[in-house]
Design a protein around this motif. Structure first.
Motif, PDB file in Angstrom:
ATOM      1  N   ASN A  17      62.033  20.942  46.473  1.00 57.59           N
ATOM      2  CA  ASN A  17      60.670  21.165  46.427  1.00 57.59           C
ATOM      3  C   ASN A  17      60.059  22.427  46.679  1.00 57.59           C
ATOM      4  N   LYS A  18      60.525  23.240  48.009  1.00 59.64           N
ATOM      5  CA  LYS A  18      60.209  24.558  48.132  1.00 59.64           C
ATOM      6  C   LYS A  18      60.444  25.519  46.855  1.00 59.64           C
ATOM      7  N   GLU A  19      61.696  25.284  46.306  1.00 61.39           N
ATOM      8  CA  GLU A  19      62.048  26.230  44.997  1.00 61.39           C
ATOM      9  C   GLU A  19      61.059  25.813  44.104  1.00 61.39           C
ATOM     10  N   ARG A  20      60.699  24.574  43.655  1.00 60.68           N
ATOM     11  CA  ARG A  20      59.810  24.156  42.845  1.00 60.68           C
ATOM     12  C   ARG A  20      58.574  24.822  42.806  1.00 60.68           C
ATOM     13  N   LEU A  21      58.033  24.687  44.366  1.00 62.84           N
ATOM     14  CA  LEU A  21      56.559  25.222  44.584  1.00 62.84           C
ATOM     15  C   LEU A  21      56.451  26.556  44.066  1.00 62.84           C
ATOM     16  N   LEU A  22      57.374  27.304  43.835  1.00 60.27           N
ATOM     17  CA  LEU A  22      57.552  28.717  43.453  1.00 60.27           C
ATOM     18  C   LEU A  22      57.146  29.021  42.153  1.00 60.27           C
ATOM     19  N   ILE A  23      57.402  28.110  41.412  1.00 61.26           N
ATOM     20  CA  ILE A  23      57.376  28.228  39.952  1.00 61.26           C
ATOM     21  C   ILE A  23      55.872  27.986  39.479  1.00 61.26           C
TER      22      ILE A  23
END
Ligand code: FAD
Ligand code: SF4
Length: 487
Positions: A17-23
């Protein structure tokens, strides 16, 4: 929930989710504003496969699916989005169609910002890169358009029930109900007053927002499933409701609320004043925008559209496309209160529509041949909130001015048309003329059900579809208790 959804949560090789939040939210590609304001081609172009997968990856697959709560028909949003992320398009499409029979329509016209997307925690509550919700509508449209190209699966025909149902009106409520009822094995006939089925989807919402091909494709699917459609059948004139009730085991009334409301100001009967419904019907249904169209419509040079909802935006953007040098929205409250979808307002602004906000019409002015020459208006300011919670507009003394124009389009609302109801004396109506029903959608006439705008008042496509689905289940229960008629 879908039986074979990809697993939720941390999976090797999948983003956390951390990575997804950066999109960031992927923008919808649009036709250039200068080009499109002279054309009826669709404004939004749709996501490509890669962009759709990137957008789908932004979904955090929350344990509690807030977005589903925001959808009036409870589409399994995380389910179909997860399948898009995994590239399992056919399953995504089947899951989506399970909950929503017209996703190609709702993906384009649902007010997502206040429904599914309005509940998405990425929209402001999460520390994401842009505070924007997942583009649920964009993804729904993408999957529906993919399915239109790659799938043509008709549901298995059910064994005939021996029951006959009449559906009156072929808007989203009537079409959805017809689809559900034919799947249950009933004989279904749709009666439509116009010469072509589709309701507001066809005659109201313009081609540049909702290509008519999408609506015609859905109607064609119903016909291939066995639904009969009788066009040019005005119930209340060609037939009456009690007559149809005698011929059918049940009737579903879905005639919408298409009677225009006028401003009740002097000059409203001058030549060049239209109701938005008439204006849009001439253009959309009768093809008045085409060079070879047989139905005429005024191509105004300076057009004032009174109102601030989706209908007003559709009318003003249509006027621009028909060549208006100046197309103006006249709305008595401020931009915050505009009831139209944010995307429609934004598109109208991009296309050069001018907004005269906090402005109310006083009278329409005309020349000695009774053609419109202007709209006299008065400035307003916002006072205390009214019953609807919105601040009430109060006139500013001495602020009158004239907007020179040759066309005035009135888009301040619609109400129930009494054509059908006035010939059905046993039908109980509320004080505004809408049909009263119980929780299952049954009216005061046994076996006569009603849904969509004729019960709710002017609402939305997805609410009308939700009624069509919910009430056809009630009709099935009702029919299960009635004997099969002889012959
Ligand atoms: P309708 O769609 O009105 O269909 C009723 C049908 O019944 C029509 O085909 C009519 O011809 C037929 N009929 C009427 N009387 C009779 C009779 N006596 N006998 C036989 N047939 C009859 N909603 C959104 O969610 N998003 C939008 O962006 C949006 N934009 C809109 C833009 C416009 C211009 C308009 C007018 C509405 C818009 N809406 C929008 C609202 C939405 O379209 C309606 O809420 C929805 O279509 C209601 O569906 P319905 O099936 O109840 O009725
Ligand atoms: Fe959102 Fe409308 Fe689709 Fe429901 S039907 S998920 S509210 S776009």
């Amino acid at each position: 929930m879908y039986p074979d959804r990809p697993a939720r949560g941390p999976v090797p090789g999948r983003m956390n989710n951390k990575e997804r939040l950066l999109i960031a939210r992927q923008p919808m590609p649009e036709r250039d504003a200068d080009v499109r304001s002279c054309s009826f081609d669709e404004v939004n172009l749709g996501l490509t496969a890669d962009v759709a997968r990137t957008e789908a990856t932004r979904c955090l697959e929350c344990r509690k699916a807030h977005c589903v709560v925001g959808c009036p028909v409870g589409v399994d949003i995380p389910g179909f989005i997860t399948l898009v992320t995994a590239g399992r398009m056919e399953e995504a499409a089947r899951l989506l169609f399970d909950g929503n029979s017209l996703p190609g329509v709702t993906g384009r016209v649902c007010p997502q910002e206040t429904q599914c997307e309005g509940e998405c925690p990425r929209g402001g509550k999460m520390p994401g890169v842009d505070g924007k919700p997942v583009g649920i509508g964009y993804l729904e449209r993408y999957v529906a358009d993919w399915a239109a190209e790659h799938l043509d699966v008709l549901p298995e025909p059910a064994p005939p029930s021996g029951k006959k149902v009449a559906v009156i009106g072929s808007g989203p409520a009537g079409l959805t109900a017809a689809g559900e009822l034919i799947k249950s094995g009933h004989e279904v006939t749709v009666y439509e007053a116009f010469h072509e089925p589709g309701g507001v989807l066809l005659y109201g919402i313009p081609e540049f927002r909702l290509p008519k091909e999408i609506v015609r494709r859905e109607v064609d699917r119903l016909v291939r499933q066995g639904v009969k459609i009788e066009d040019n059948a005005i119930v209340g004139r060609t037939y009456t409701l009690p007559e149809l009730r005698e011929q059918y085991d049940a009737v579903f009334v879905a005639v919408g609320a298409g009677l225009p409301v006028f401003m009740d100001v002097p000059g409203e009967n001058l030549k060049g004043v239209f109701s938005a419904n008439e204006y849009l019907t001439r253009v959309n249904l009768m093809g008045a925008w085409r060079q070879d169209g047989e139905t005429p419509v005024l191509h105004g040079r300076r057009v004032a559209v009174v109102g601030g909802g989706n209908v007003a935006m559709d009318a003003v953007r249509t006027a621009r496309r028909l060549g208006a040098e100046e197309a103006v929205i006249v709305y008595r409250r401020s931009k915050t209160e505009l009831p139209a979808r944010a995307e429609e307002v934004h598109h109208a602004e991009q296309e050069g529509v001018r907004f005269e906000l906090l402005t109310a019409p006083l009278r329409v002015l005309g020349d000695d041949r009774r053609w419109v020459t202007g709209l006299e208006c008065r400035r307003m300011e916002l006072g205390e909130p009214d019953g609807s919670g919105r601040r009430w507009p109060v006139p500013v003394a001495g602020s009158e001015f004239v907007f020179d124009c040759d066309t005035v389009i009135v888009a301040i609302g619609t109400r129930a048309n009494p054509l059908l109801t006035s010939t059905a004396p046993d039908l109980v109506l509320n004080r505004w003329g809408y049909i009263e029903t119980d929780d299952g959608g049954e009216s005061s006439m046994p076996g006569v059900f009603a849904g969509g705008d004729i019960v709710r008042g002017a609402a939305t496509v997805i609410l009308a579809m939700g009624d069509g689905k919910r009430i056809s289940a009630s009709i099935n229960r009702y029919l299960a208790q009635t004997p099969v008629a002889a012959g």
